[in-house]
Design a protein around this motif. Structure first.
Motif, PDB file in Angstrom:
ATOM      1  N   PHE A 253      35.562  30.613  31.155  1.00 34.54           N
ATOM      2  CA  PHE A 253      36.978  30.293  31.268  1.00 34.54           C
ATOM      3  C   PHE A 253      37.476  30.404  32.704  1.00 34.54           C
ATOM      4  CE2 PHE A 253      36.375  31.827  26.932  1.00 34.54           C
ATOM      5  CZ  PHE A 253      36.919  30.772  26.213  1.00 34.54           C
ATOM      6  N   THR A 254      36.647  30.027  33.672  1.00 39.42           N
ATOM      7  CA  THR A 254      37.031  30.184  35.072  1.00 39.42           C
ATOM      8  C   THR A 254      38.174  29.268  35.481  1.00 39.42           C
ATOM      9  OG1 THR A 254      35.299  28.631  35.743  1.00 39.42           O
ATOM     10  CG2 THR A 254      34.774  30.995  35.794  1.00 39.42           C
ATOM     11  N   ASP A 255      38.412  28.193  34.779  1.00 36.93           N
ATOM     12  CA  ASP A 255      39.511  27.280  35.122  1.00 36.93           C
ATOM     13  C   ASP A 255      40.775  27.561  34.329  1.00 36.93           C
ATOM     14  OD1 ASP A 255      37.958  25.946  36.987  1.00 36.93           O
ATOM     15  OD2 ASP A 255      37.156  24.548  35.501  1.00 36.93           O
ATOM     16  N   TRP A 256      40.780  28.543  33.481  1.00 37.16           N
ATOM     17  CA  TRP A 256      41.951  28.903  32.690  1.00 37.16           C
ATOM     18  C   TRP A 256      42.706  29.990  33.455  1.00 37.16           C
ATOM     19  CZ3 TRP A 256      41.993  28.293  26.846  1.00 37.16           C
ATOM     20  CH2 TRP A 256      41.169  27.247  26.460  1.00 37.16           C
ATOM     21  N   HIS A 257      43.734  29.601  34.163  1.00 35.81           N
ATOM     22  CA  HIS A 257      44.409  30.508  35.087  1.00 35.81           C
ATOM     23  C   HIS A 257      45.327  31.519  34.416  1.00 35.81           C
ATOM     24  CE1 HIS A 257      42.634  28.240  38.278  1.00 35.81           C
ATOM     25  NE2 HIS A 257      43.137  27.124  37.790  1.00 35.81           N
ATOM     26  N   THR A 258      45.527  31.402  33.121  1.00 34.68           N
ATOM     27  CA  THR A 258      46.297  32.431  32.412  1.00 34.68           C
ATOM     28  C   THR A 258      45.390  33.322  31.566  1.00 34.68           C
ATOM     29  OG1 THR A 258      46.744  30.844  30.631  1.00 34.68           O
ATOM     30  CG2 THR A 258      48.432  31.098  32.336  1.00 34.68           C
ATOM     31  N   LEU A 259      44.344  32.754  30.997  1.00 32.32           N
ATOM     32  CA  LEU A 259      43.446  33.528  30.153  1.00 32.32           C
ATOM     33  C   LEU A 259      42.503  34.411  30.976  1.00 32.32           C
ATOM     34  CD1 LEU A 259      42.398  34.184  27.316  1.00 32.32           C
ATOM     35  CD2 LEU A 259      40.828  32.247  27.549  1.00 32.32           C
ATOM     36  N   LEU A 260      42.014  33.898  32.085  1.00 29.77           N
ATOM     37  CA  LEU A 260      41.043  34.640  32.883  1.00 29.77           C
ATOM     38  C   LEU A 260      41.587  35.983  33.381  1.00 29.77           C
ATOM     39  CD1 LEU A 260      38.198  34.708  34.024  1.00 29.77           C
ATOM     40  CD2 LEU A 260      39.052  33.520  36.031  1.00 29.77           C
ATOM     41  N   PRO A 261      42.785  36.048  33.942  1.00 34.35           N
ATOM     42  CA  PRO A 261      43.295  37.367  34.349  1.00 34.35           C
ATOM     43  C   PRO A 261      43.435  38.342  33.175  1.00 34.35           C
ATOM     44  CG  PRO A 261      44.558  35.656  35.417  1.00 34.35           C
ATOM     45  CD  PRO A 261      43.669  34.981  34.405  1.00 34.35           C
ATOM     46  N   ALA A 262      43.804  37.832  32.013  1.00 37.32           N
ATOM     47  CA  ALA A 262      43.912  38.700  30.833  1.00 37.32           C
ATOM     48  C   ALA A 262      42.540  39.239  30.435  1.00 37.32           C
ATOM     49  CB  ALA A 262      44.542  37.938  29.675  1.00 37.32           C
ATOM     50  N   LEU A 263      41.524  38.387  30.463  1.00 35.29           N
ATOM     51  CA  LEU A 263      40.167  38.837  30.147  1.00 35.29           C
ATOM     52  C   LEU A 263      39.672  39.859  31.172  1.00 35.29           C
ATOM     53  CD1 LEU A 263      38.477  35.471  29.084  1.00 35.29           C
ATOM     54  CD2 LEU A 263      39.003  37.416  27.607  1.00 35.29           C
ATOM     55  N   LEU A 264      39.977  39.615  32.431  1.00 35.82           N
ATOM     56  CA  LEU A 264      39.568  40.566  33.460  1.00 35.82           C
ATOM     57  C   LEU A 264      40.272  41.907  33.296  1.00 35.82           C
ATOM     58  CD1 LEU A 264      39.363  38.320  36.637  1.00 35.82           C
ATOM     59  CD2 LEU A 264      37.491  39.322  35.334  1.00 35.82           C
ATOM     60  N   PHE A 265      41.557  41.868  32.954  1.00 34.31           N
ATOM     61  CA  PHE A 265      42.293  43.110  32.725  1.00 34.31           C
ATOM     62  C   PHE A 265      41.653  43.896  31.587  1.00 34.31           C
ATOM     63  CE2 PHE A 265      45.569  45.522  30.523  1.00 34.31           C
ATOM     64  CZ  PHE A 265      46.024  46.330  31.553  1.00 34.31           C
ATOM     65  N   VAL A 266      41.349  43.236  30.492  1.00 34.54           N
ATOM     66  CA  VAL A 266      40.735  43.912  29.344  1.00 34.54           C
ATOM     67  C   VAL A 266      39.352  44.454  29.724  1.00 34.54           C
ATOM     68  CG1 VAL A 266      39.805  43.540  27.019  1.00 34.54           C
ATOM     69  CG2 VAL A 266      42.036  42.597  27.634  1.00 34.54           C
ATOM     70  N   SER A 267      38.570  43.659  30.427  1.00 34.26           N
ATOM     71  CA  SER A 267      37.227  44.070  30.809  1.00 34.26           C
ATOM     72  C   SER A 267      37.253  45.312  31.692  1.00 34.26           C
ATOM     73  CB  SER A 267      36.535  42.925  31.541  1.00 34.26           C
ATOM     74  OG  SER A 267      35.307  43.329  32.049  1.00 34.26           O
ATOM     75  N   TYR A 268      38.067  45.300  32.714  1.00 32.26           N
ATOM     76  CA  TYR A 268      38.083  46.443  33.624  1.00 32.26           C
ATOM     77  C   TYR A 268      38.814  47.636  33.032  1.00 32.26           C
ATOM     78  CZ  TYR A 268      35.520  43.863  36.995  1.00 32.26           C
ATOM     79  OH  TYR A 268      34.514  43.184  37.602  1.00 32.26           O
ATOM     80  N   PHE A 269      39.673  47.405  32.052  1.00 35.20           N
ATOM     81  CA  PHE A 269      40.245  48.513  31.305  1.00 35.20           C
ATOM     82  C   PHE A 269      39.133  49.257  30.570  1.00 35.20           C
ATOM     83  CE2 PHE A 269      41.764  50.153  27.224  1.00 35.20           C
ATOM     84  CZ  PHE A 269      42.697  51.077  27.670  1.00 35.20           C
ATOM     85  N   PHE A 270      38.242  48.514  29.913  1.00 32.90           N
ATOM     86  CA  PHE A 270      37.137  49.150  29.200  1.00 32.90           C
ATOM     87  C   PHE A 270      36.146  49.817  30.157  1.00 32.90           C
ATOM     88  CE2 PHE A 270      38.207  46.219  25.579  1.00 32.90           C
ATOM     89  CZ  PHE A 270      38.652  47.233  24.760  1.00 32.90           C
ATOM     90  N   PHE A 271      35.926  49.228  31.335  1.00 34.56           N
ATOM     91  CA  PHE A 271      35.096  49.898  32.333  1.00 34.56           C
ATOM     92  C   PHE A 271      35.726  51.230  32.721  1.00 34.56           C
ATOM     93  CE2 PHE A 271      32.910  45.845  33.673  1.00 34.56           C
ATOM     94  CZ  PHE A 271      31.636  46.304  33.443  1.00 34.56           C
ATOM     95  N   GLY A 272      37.033  51.245  32.911  1.00 36.92           N
ATOM     96  CA  GLY A 272      37.734  52.476  33.259  1.00 36.92           C
ATOM     97  C   GLY A 272      37.673  53.518  32.161  1.00 36.92           C
ATOM     98  N   VAL A 273      37.719  53.063  30.909  1.00 35.81           N
ATOM     99  CA  VAL A 273      37.613  53.988  29.785  1.00 35.81           C
ATOM    100  C   VAL A 273      36.204  54.586  29.723  1.00 35.81           C
ATOM    101  CG1 VAL A 273      37.585  54.092  27.259  1.00 35.81           C
ATOM    102  CG2 VAL A 273      39.464  52.943  28.435  1.00 35.81           C
ATOM    103  N   ALA A 274      35.201  53.789  30.017  1.00 40.74           N
ATOM    104  CA  ALA A 274      33.813  54.252  29.913  1.00 40.74           C
ATOM    105  C   ALA A 274      33.366  55.085  31.109  1.00 40.74           C
ATOM    106  CB  ALA A 274      32.884  53.044  29.764  1.00 40.74           C
ATOM    107  N   LEU A 275      34.041  54.977  32.236  1.00 40.00           N
ATOM    108  CA  LEU A 275      33.591  55.669  33.442  1.00 40.00           C
ATOM    109  C   LEU A 275      33.540  57.190  33.305  1.00 40.00           C
ATOM    110  CD1 LEU A 275      32.589  55.143  36.282  1.00 40.00           C
ATOM    111  CD2 LEU A 275      34.950  55.290  37.063  1.00 40.00           C
ATOM    112  N   PRO A 276      34.562  57.853  32.739  1.00 41.94           N
ATOM    113  CA  PRO A 276      34.429  59.312  32.589  1.00 41.94           C
ATOM    114  C   PRO A 276      33.251  59.718  31.706  1.00 41.94           C
ATOM    115  CG  PRO A 276      36.715  58.668  32.318  1.00 41.94           C
ATOM    116  CD  PRO A 276      35.903  57.408  32.368  1.00 41.94           C
ATOM    117  N   ALA A 277      33.001  58.958  30.647  1.00 38.58           N
ATOM    118  CA  ALA A 277      31.855  59.266  29.786  1.00 38.58           C
ATOM    119  C   ALA A 277      30.547  59.051  30.537  1.00 38.58           C
ATOM    120  CB  ALA A 277      31.893  58.403  28.528  1.00 38.58           C
ATOM    121  N   SER A 278      30.505  58.026  31.360  1.00 36.92           N
ATOM    122  CA  SER A 278      29.309  57.773  32.159  1.00 36.92           C
ATOM    123  C   SER A 278      29.064  58.902  33.148  1.00 36.92           C
ATOM    124  CB  SER A 278      29.468  56.444  32.905  1.00 36.92           C
ATOM    125  OG  SER A 278      28.415  56.243  33.801  1.00 36.92           O
ATOM    126  N   ASN A 279      30.105  59.344  33.822  1.00 39.03           N
ATOM    127  CA  ASN A 279      29.960  60.461  34.761  1.00 39.03           C
ATOM    128  C   ASN A 279      29.569  61.740  34.031  1.00 39.03           C
ATOM    129  OD1 ASN A 279      30.590  58.815  36.887  1.00 39.03           O
ATOM    130  ND2 ASN A 279      32.739  59.382  36.925  1.00 39.03           N
TER     131      ASN A 279
END
Length: 141
Positions: A9-35
């Protein structure tokens, strides 16, 4: 998985930021458990080396990743997301397949640790009440 999907969805300028927000939110949630996993699976004798290797890998990825992304940005944008997502999935698979619970295969009483490192069956809120430093640290982060 969300990063891999984002590559389609690289050409979807409204969906892509939402997907990135969700993705990096989950990375942030998993980071303390990873550490915590890194700290829990290391011993006092090798903890410095384990943490150093972890930071080295993180810094190497932070240095090489943007360089590769810069080359791919204009014509192969989807590959940025696919590569990042596949790297994350490979990391998860490595942990699932090769990281074992140390309690399953080692002699107990080898660890020298403080009371704050003891396992607890308390809820998250009880742990925060017992150890307010964790809450302050989380807010500051």
């Amino acid at each position: 998985i969300i990063l891999v999907v984002s590559g389609f969805f690289t050409d979807w300028h409204t969906l892509l930021p939402a997907l990135l927000f969700v993705s990096y939110f989950f990375f942030g949630v998993a980071l303390p458990a990873s550490n915590a996993l890194v700290a829990d699976l290391s011993t006092p004798a090798n903890r410095n080396a384990v943490m150093s290797l972890s930071y080295l890998a993180y810094n190497l990825g932070s240095g090489v990743g943007p360089v590769l992304a810069g080359y791919l940005f204009w014509h192969y944008t989807a590959w940025i997301f696919w590569g990042n997502g596949l790297a994350g999935l490979i990391g998860v698979i490595i942990v699932l397949m090769y990281v074992t619970n140390p309690a399953d295969n080692r002699v107990t009483n080898y660890r020298e640790h403080s009371e704050l490192e003891e396992a607890t069956d308390a809820s998250v809120w009880q742990v925060f009440k017992q150890r307010p430093r964790l809450l302050v640290f989380g807010v500051l982060c």
